[in-house]
Design an enzyme around this catalytic site. Structure first.
Site, PDB file in Angstrom:
ATOM      1  CG  ASP A  93      77.465  58.209  20.204  1.00 51.82           C
ATOM      2  OD1 ASP A  93      76.640  58.493  19.330  1.00 51.82           O
ATOM      3  OD2 ASP A  93      77.162  58.029  21.398  1.00 51.82           O
ATOM      4  CB  ALA A 110      78.688  60.680  23.633  1.00 54.79           C
TER       5      ALA A 110
HETATM    6  O1  MRU Z   1      72.668  54.670  22.093  1.00 52.24           O
HETATM    7  P1  MRU Z   1      72.604  56.061  22.629  1.00 52.24           P
HETATM    8  O2  MRU Z   1      71.213  56.509  22.933  1.00 52.24           O
HETATM    9  O3  MRU Z   1      73.543  56.275  23.786  1.00 52.24           O
HETATM   10  O4  MRU Z   1      73.125  56.957  21.425  1.00 52.24           O
HETATM   11  C1  MRU Z   1      73.224  58.345  21.604  1.00 52.24           C
HETATM   12  C2  MRU Z   1      73.608  59.068  20.374  1.00 52.24           C
HETATM   13  O5  MRU Z   1      73.913  58.500  19.357  1.00 52.24           O
HETATM   14  C3  MRU Z   1      73.707  60.555  20.481  1.00 52.24           C
HETATM   15  O6  MRU Z   1      73.381  61.164  19.271  1.00 52.24           O
HETATM   16  C4  MRU Z   1      75.140  60.944  20.868  1.00 52.24           C
HETATM   17  O7  MRU Z   1      75.555  60.248  21.995  1.00 52.24           O
HETATM   18  C5  MRU Z   1      75.291  62.393  21.101  1.00 52.24           C
HETATM   19  S1  MRU Z   1      74.524  62.881  22.588  1.00 52.24           S
HETATM   20  C6  MRU Z   1      74.888  64.521  22.876  1.00 52.24           C
END
Ligand code: MRU
Length: 347
Positions: free
Chosen positions: A238, A51
């Protein structure tokens, strides 16, 4: 401790550079991105992901759009930039930071006097967002480190580390800060099916920094909790609405198990991840392609006749969350709209 940048602007070439996360841990490669189409593809394919990193990518994306527009008239230039911004916004729907980063830069250039100053302002704002993100992660790290005991085994899911941010990380930032503060932290990283952000990325960046990490299959987590091996579950987010925390699919399962075993479940996220306007049902959960589930490399592991459901994220109800660690402090339950807004208004 070394936690290098994930994406940055290269002034010499006027391009956005980023680590291609689809290639890790086999190959470390930096991509030079010069077009909105390429950036949109990079976000969809998860070359850039996580995110906060998406927020920074969205911000740099608007700066890139401003740079590549060939329009000579301010009004048509701004409409080019807005069109490109919408292309980027639509790439991934769940993480709020992407749209947040895009809107921050669009807001800054809205009143620019001319095209040249709009380009300068856009890039400056994107650089500011990238710097702020790193600063937020360090502040989250310090607040979160205080929550962990001197000797602690942490279970984490997906990758909420430097690769998911500008640098340092949210959940993994807490772990880095705790270690810098002299704590002894041992990490269990859930592999995170189907795209293996835990096995590939969390393990890679922790090992790079000399932090002890053990990779487990996602379904091992509950048994580790049952065996009293896990002291805390620590994940990123997210999007955080009034009622739930959206994070990588599988997070909810860990939260339920943690509650059953009386283990604290911590979420680490910057305030830019909060969405106080919405509730769970208002948010689109991204669903991704079937081949992410049906194939491992080139090997097909699911019969063609079987249907597949591939949610990228799930939602964890607030009452399963022990605390949310932000850059302005720690929110303890009940985590309601007033407590979130009061943190946001602290100067
Ligand atoms: O699909 P992704 O790899 O973008 O998902 C990322 C996540 O779910 C993370 O846990 C979230 O973005 C937090 S990152 C600091």
């Amino acid at each position: 401790m070394n936690a290098t940048a994930t994406l940055w602007w290269d002034k010499d070439t006027g391009s956005l550079r980023y680590i291609d996360q689809t290639l890790l841990p086999v190959k470390y490669a930096v991509v030079e991105c010069r077009s909105i189409e390429r950036l949109a593809r990079a976000i969809k394919r998860l070359e850039i992901r996580g995110a906060p990193a998406l927020g920074v990518a969205g911000a740099y994306g608007v700066a890139l759009a401003a740079q590549v527009s060939t329009k000579k008239n301010l009004k048509t230039f701004l409409s080019d930039v807005h069109r490109d911004a919408e292309i980027l916004r639509l790439t991934r729907p769940t993480a709020i930071n992407l749209g947040w980063g895009i809107d921050r830069v669009l807001g800054k250039i809205a009143y620019a006097d001319d095209i040249s100053s709009a380009r300068t302002i856009a890039l400056e704002e994107a650089e500011t967002i990238a710097r702020e993100d790193t600063a937020c992660c360090h502040a989250i790290g310090e607040y979160g480190a205080d929550l962990l005991p001197e000797i602690c085994t942490v279970l984490t899911h997906c990758n909420a580390g430097s690769l998911a941010c500008s640098s340092w990380g949210t959940a993994l930032g807490v772990i880095r800060s705790a270690i810098d503060n002299g704590k002894e932290i041992n990490v269990y990283a859930c592999e995170t099916r189907p795209l293996l952000q835990g096995a590939r990325l969390t393990a890679w960046e922790l090992a790079r920094d000399g932090i002890e990490v053990t990779v487990i299959t996602d379904s091992t987590a509950a048994y580790l909790m049952r065996k009293n091996i896990v002291d805390a579950v620590l994940v990123g987010a997210d999007r955080i609405t009034r009622d739930v925390v959206f994070n990588k699919i599988g997070t909810y399962m860990h939260a339920v198990c943690a509650r059953y075993h009386k283990i604290p479940f911590y979420v680490a996220a910057p305030l830019s991840t909060f969405d106080t306007e919405k509730r769970e049902q208002d948010v689109i959960i991204e669903e991704r392609g079937r081949e992410e589930v049906t194939k491992i490399g080139n090997l097909c592991i699911v019969p063609d006749a079987a249907r597949v459901k591939n949610y990228a994220f799930d939602a964890t109800p607030m009452d399963l969350v022990t605390a949310i660690v932000t850059e302005r402090g720690v929110l303890h339950p009940p985590v309601d709209i007033d407590s979130i807004l009061s943190l946001k208004s602290i100067k």
